[in-house]
Design a protein around this motif. Structure first.
Motif, PDB file in Angstrom:
ATOM      1  N   LYS A 164       0.872  -1.175   0.000  1.00 19.64           N
ATOM      2  CA  LYS A 164       0.000   0.000   0.000  1.00 19.64           C
ATOM      3  C   LYS A 164       0.902   1.216   0.000  1.00 19.64           C
ATOM      4  O   LYS A 164       1.836   1.291   0.787  1.00 19.64           O
ATOM      5  CB  LYS A 164      -0.898  -0.032   1.242  1.00 19.64           C
ATOM      6  CG  LYS A 164      -2.333   0.368   0.903  1.00 19.64           C
ATOM      7  CD  LYS A 164      -3.347  -0.029   1.962  1.00 19.64           C
ATOM      8  CE  LYS A 164      -4.718   0.462   1.477  1.00 19.64           C
ATOM      9  NZ  LYS A 164      -5.832  -0.009   2.276  1.00 19.64           N
ATOM     10  N   TYR A 165       0.610   2.164  -0.873  1.00 14.11           N
ATOM     11  CA  TYR A 165       1.456   3.351  -1.040  1.00 14.11           C
ATOM     12  C   TYR A 165       2.920   2.956  -1.245  1.00 14.11           C
ATOM     13  O   TYR A 165       3.834   3.579  -0.717  1.00 14.11           O
ATOM     14  CB  TYR A 165       1.343   4.287   0.182  1.00 14.11           C
ATOM     15  CG  TYR A 165      -0.075   4.564   0.602  1.00 14.11           C
ATOM     16  CD1 TYR A 165      -0.974   5.172  -0.277  1.00 14.11           C
ATOM     17  CD2 TYR A 165      -0.519   4.214   1.879  1.00 14.11           C
ATOM     18  CE1 TYR A 165      -2.299   5.417   0.114  1.00 14.11           C
ATOM     19  CE2 TYR A 165      -1.832   4.462   2.266  1.00 14.11           C
ATOM     20  CZ  TYR A 165      -2.713   5.064   1.386  1.00 14.11           C
ATOM     21  OH  TYR A 165      -4.000   5.297   1.764  1.00 14.11           O
ATOM     22  N   ILE A 167       4.573   0.483  -0.090  1.00 15.31           N
ATOM     23  CA  ILE A 167       5.253  -0.101   1.071  1.00 15.31           C
ATOM     24  C   ILE A 167       4.625  -1.463   1.395  1.00 15.31           C
ATOM     25  O   ILE A 167       3.405  -1.613   1.376  1.00 15.31           O
ATOM     26  CB  ILE A 167       5.090   0.805   2.309  1.00 15.31           C
ATOM     27  CG1 ILE A 167       5.626   2.218   2.027  1.00 15.31           C
ATOM     28  CG2 ILE A 167       5.770   0.208   3.548  1.00 15.31           C
ATOM     29  CD1 ILE A 167       7.097   2.272   1.693  1.00 15.31           C
ATOM     30  N   LEU A 169       3.178  -4.169   3.629  1.00 13.63           N
ATOM     31  CA  LEU A 169       2.521  -4.067   4.942  1.00 13.63           C
ATOM     32  C   LEU A 169       2.159  -5.430   5.529  1.00 13.63           C
ATOM     33  O   LEU A 169       1.149  -5.571   6.200  1.00 13.63           O
ATOM     34  CB  LEU A 169       1.253  -3.209   4.805  1.00 13.63           C
ATOM     35  CG  LEU A 169       1.467  -1.718   4.475  1.00 13.63           C
ATOM     36  CD1 LEU A 169       0.148  -1.041   4.211  1.00 13.63           C
ATOM     37  CD2 LEU A 169       2.205  -1.018   5.606  1.00 13.63           C
ATOM     38  N   GLU A 421       2.789  11.946   6.463  1.00 18.22           N
ATOM     39  CA  GLU A 421       1.660  12.356   5.609  1.00 18.22           C
ATOM     40  C   GLU A 421       0.330  12.262   6.352  1.00 18.22           C
ATOM     41  O   GLU A 421      -0.646  12.873   5.943  1.00 18.22           O
ATOM     42  CB  GLU A 421       1.585  11.462   4.359  1.00 18.22           C
ATOM     43  CG  GLU A 421       2.803  11.544   3.458  1.00 18.22           C
ATOM     44  CD  GLU A 421       3.105  12.966   3.024  1.00 18.22           C
ATOM     45  OE1 GLU A 421       2.220  13.586   2.404  1.00 18.22           O
ATOM     46  OE2 GLU A 421       4.207  13.463   3.354  1.00 18.22           O
TER      47      GLU A 421
END
Lengths: 463, 463
Positions: A164-165, A167, A169, A421
Motif C-alpha cells: 500500500k502506497y 510499502i 505491509l 503524511e
C-alpha cells in the motif's frame, strides 16, 4: 354489581394488553453506532461549528453518557499498548476480546478466530446488518463478520506481500484458502450470514480469487446476496432480500470540505524565524469556510443507508436484529488534517442517531449505543495564544486550520501528532452515549471498551 | 392488645427518628473539587500510570459522570472564543457568568463585579472555604471571593504595569483602592468573609499596600483570620477559628516528577533530517520513570488540607458549608510539559475526592462535584507509530515524554500546542463527576460550565 363486573372486565382487558405488550416487547434489537475517531475534541468542534458553542447536539440530549477505556496489547509480549487502531478496537466491540493492532476478530499471538456479535446473533435468529461510509471491508465493519490476521487483507488479490502506497505491509498467508484459511475479508463477507452490507469497497469484491477464476462478488451472489451498485436500485429490492450494497470503489465521499480543498497547514516562518524560534515572524494560515463537497451528491448519505437498513432488518421480523452503523471518515479526515471533513461526517453520524432514535420510539426494546473506537489528533487550540503578550512569535507546531463559525468566531484546530503524511490516533478513553434502554439496563458510566460487547450480548441473550 | 401497643410505640419511635433525621438532613453542603486542566487525556494518563490500563480510578466509580461545555467571550466584541483560561472558567463556575480570559469574577467589557457562590453562601449563613495547591490568589480560588479585571493583580504591589517574566501584562488601575476599587486579590481575600483559605502565595500577603504602610497579612489579622505558615501550627487552632494558611511563597510543590527532573523533550534529528523531513534519522527521548519529589514532604498534601478544611467547616455547624478544593498543578505541570507532575497532582485530587466522599457517608446531604476548568495540551500518542512500517523517520512534532508504567508498557505523551516556553490550553468540553446527590438532584449529563454554578446555588437554596 355492575361496577364490580366492569372492574373484572377491566382487569381481564388490562392483562390481555399487558400480554400483547410483552410479546411486542420481546423483540429486542441493538443498534451500535460508531463514530470512528470521534473523541471529545471532535464532538466539541462539531458542536461549535454546527449548532454554536451554546448549542446542543442530539448526542448531548441522549439519556446515557459515559466513557469506555480502550485497550490494546502487543502482538508478541502481550504487554499493554496505549494507542489503538480501528482494527483492534472494532474487535473489542465486536468480540469482547482485547487484541493487537491491525487484527480483525483474531487473537494476538495465537491468531485464533474470535466469535463476533454478528455471528452469535445470527445463530440465535437475529437479522444482522453492517453499514458504513468506508469500504465495507475496512477494519471497523470487517471485525464484525470476518477473521484475518491483518486489516489490509481486504481482497483475494491482497493476501500475500500486501503493498500500500509502495510499502509492504505484511501478509495473511495463514488465512489463504489454499492454506485452510477463510480467505480475504471480501470473500468472508460474501460468504457470511449477514443480511445487509452497505458501504463502499467495490474494488475488493471484483478482484479475482486466489485461483484467478472467481470473485467475492460472484461468491456473494451464490450466497443469496442481491448486489446493488447505486442507490436508485434499492427501489427494486424486496424487504426480505439479503443485500450487498457497494456504492463506491473505495470509501464514500464526505459531506463537507475546506474551501479550495484546504486542510490544516503549517504556519509560515520568516527567514529570521528559521534561524531562531523567537526571532522574525510567523504567519498563521488564513481562516477558511467549510463548504459542501460536490461529490457527496453521487452516493447515499449515512442517514439514507441507516434508514434503509433499519427498514430492511425490521420488516416482518419478530426476532429482532443487530445493526452496526459507522461514520468512518471522522477518522480518515482527521488523519488527513481536514477538520471540515470530520465535522461533516460527525453531522452524518448524528443523522444516523436520529434515524435510530425514531425507530426506537415505536420499538422501545431497541438498545441504541453510540461510541467511538479511539481518540484522534485534532485539538482545539487558542486562535489567539494565551501568551500573545510576549513579543516573540508564538505558534503551534504541526499544522493548523482556522475555521469561520456561523456565530462569528474563529475555531483553530491543530494536528501535531506526526511529521508524516498522516496524523496518529491518540489514547484517551472514548465517549459512549445510549438511549433510555442503556439507562434502564444499567450500563455503567465507566467501562472497558470490550465490556460494550458483553452488555450488548447480554441484552440480546446471546450467552 | 400487647401487640397493638407495641405497634403504636414503634410508630411513635419511627416518626421521632424520622424527625431527627430530617433535622440532620437539612444541613446541606457542597464540596466542589476542581482539577485544573484535568481532561480525558490527563485522566487516562493517570489511570494507566496509577492503577494500570485495566484498573479503575476512584473517579471512574463515581455514580455521576457527564461533561460541561466551556464558554469564553472576547473582551471587546463579546463574540465566542473557543479556548479558555483558568480565570474565566473559574468565574463561570463561581458566578454562573461567561466572561473574557484573565478576568476574576468581573464581566467582560463593562467590568462589573459578579456575585460569587462563596459570597451568596456566606450571606445565607453557610461557612465557606477555599483550598488549593497553588497560590490562594491564583485565578481559580481568586474567582470565588475576589473581583478584579486581571488575574495578575494578586498583590497591592502588582496593580499597575504588572510585569511577569519581564513582560508587561496589563493593569488593574480601576481596581486600585485609591480609585474606589476593591484593591488586589490578596487584599480582597484578607477582607472577605471566607472562613478558611488554605494554599500558597505568602508573598502576595506580605507585600505592602498602595500607601506602603500595611499588607494583606495585617488586613487579614484585623479581619479575624488566624494566620498559619506551616502545617504543624494547625494543632493550635480552635475549630471555630477563621483560618488563612499560607504554606509556600508561591505554589505548593508537586508530588511526582520525572527522573533527573526530566520533562518532555524534542526528538533528536540527525543532520540529514534537518535538510529533509524524510531523510536521515530521528531519535525519540529515552523512556523514564516518575519519582517522588523530595520538596513535597515540606508542605501539607491536598488530602491533609481537605480533611482539615472539612473538619473545620463542619464543626458544630448545622447550617452547612461551601468548600472549593483545587488541585492546581495538573495544569501547571502540563504547561511545563511534565507528565509525571500532572499524574501526581491528579493523584492528589483523587485523595481529596476520597476525603469528601468519606464525609458524605456520614452527611448524606453533601453534594460533591468534581470537574475540570478546561482541557490541556498533553496527548497520549503511539509509542510505536501507526506508520512505523514506512522506511522514513516518523515522529511527533513538539515535545514527547515516554514513561515506564508499572504494568510494563511505555506511555508516550506529546505536548505540541506551542513553540513557546509553555503549552497552551485546549478547547474540548470537560468531564464532570458527582456523588449520589448529583444523581438524585438530576444533574444533566450535558451542561454549560456556567450551569454548574446554578445547580450548586439551587441545591443550597441561594436564589
Amino acid at each position: 354489581m355492575a361496577i364490580h363486573r366492569h372492574f373484572v372486565l377491566t382487569l381481564i382487558l388490562a392483562s390481555f394488553i399487558s400480554a400483547t405488550n410483552a410479546l411486542a416487547d420481546s423483540t429486542k434489537s441493538v443498534i451500535l453506532i460508531i463514530g470512528d475517531g470521534m473523541d471529545d475534541h471532535q464532538i466539541t468542534i462539531a458542536r461549535n461549528y454546527l449548532v454554536g458553542s451554546r448549542g446542543t447536539l442530539l448526542l448531548d440530549k441522549m439519556p446515557f453518557r459515559g466513557v469506555a477505556q480502550v485497550l490494546t496489547i502487543d502482538e508478541v509480549s502481550g504487554l499493554p499498548v496505549y494507542v489503538a487502531d480501528s482494527a483492534n478496537t472494532a474487535t473489542a466491540l465486536a468480540t469482547g476480546q482485547v487484541t493487537s493492532r491491525g487484527r480483525i476478530a483474531t487473537s494476538a499471538g495465537k491468531d485464533l478466530d474470535l466469535p463476533t456479535i454478528v455471528e452469535l446473533a445470527n445463530r440465535k435468529g437475529y437479522r444482522t446488518g453492517l453499514v458504513t461510509t468506508s469500504s465495507i471491508t475496512d477494519a471497523t465493519p470487517a471485525s464484525f463478520a470476518a477473521h484475518v490476521s491483518s486489516r489490509y487483507c481486504e481482497s483475494p488479490a491482497a493476501m500475500v506481500d500486501i503493498v500500500k502506497y509502495g510499502i509492504e505491509l505484511g501478509s495473511c498467508i495463514d488465512d489463504l484458502k489454499a492454506n485452510g484459511g477463510l480467505g480475504s475479508i471480501s470473500e468472508q463477507l460474501a460468504k457470511s450470514n449477514v443480511h445487509l452490507l452497505l458501504g463502499g469497497g467495490r474494488q475488493y469484491f471484483t478482484a479475482n480469487n486466489e485461483a484467478g477464476q472467481s470473485s467475492a462478488m460472484k461468491l456473494a451472489a451464490e450466497n443469496g446476496f442481491t448486489i446493488i451498485n447505486s442507490w436508485k436500485e434499492i427501489d427494486h429490492l424486496h424487504p426480505n432480500d439479503k443485500v450487498l450494497g457497494l456504492f463506491a470503489e473505495e470509501h464514500l465521499p464526505v459531506k463537507l470540505k475546506g474551501e479550495a480543498g484546504r486542510s490544516a497547514e503549517a504556519p509560515k516562518k520568516s527567514m529570521l524565524n528559521h534561524i531562531n524560534n523567537y526571532f522574525g515572524e510567523v504567519t498563521l494560515p488564513s481562516p477558511m469556510n467549510c463548504i459542501a463537497n460536490s461529490n457527496f451528491m453521487d452516493t447515499p448519505t449515512l442517514k439514507e443507508m441507516s434508514k434503509m437498513a433499519i427498514k430492511q432488518l425490521s420488516y416482518e421480523n419478530r426476532d429482532g436484529f443487530f445493526l452496526m452503523i459507522e461514520s468512518a471518515s471522522i477518522d480518515k479526515q482527521s488523519h488527513e488534517r481536514k477538520p471540515c471533513g470530520s465535522v461533516g461526517e460527525l453531522d452524518q453520524l448524528i443523522d444516523a442517531v436520529s434515524v435510530a432514535l425514531e425507530y426506537a420510539k415505536e420499538n422501545p426494546d431497541t438498545l441504541i449505543l453510540v461510541t467511538s473506537d479511539h481518540t484522534h489528533a485534532a485539538q482545539i487550540v487558542p486562535d489567539k495564544s494565551l501568551f500573545s503578550e510576549y513579543p516573540v512569535p508564538v505558534y503551534t507546531p504541526g499544522k493548523i486550520a482556522r475555521i469561520f463559525t456561523k456565530e462569528g468566531g474563529i475555531l483553530a484546530i491543530n494536528y501535531a501528532t506526526s511529521n508524516f503524511e498522516a496524523e496518529e490516533h491518540t489514547g484517551a478513553n472514548v465517549p459512549i452515549f445510549g438511549n433510555n434502554v442503556a439507562v434502564s439496563e444499567k450500563l455503567p458510566t465507566y467501562m472497558l471498551q470490550a465490556d460494550v460487547f458483553s452488555f450488548m450480548a447480554r441484552y440480546l441473550e446471546l450467552n
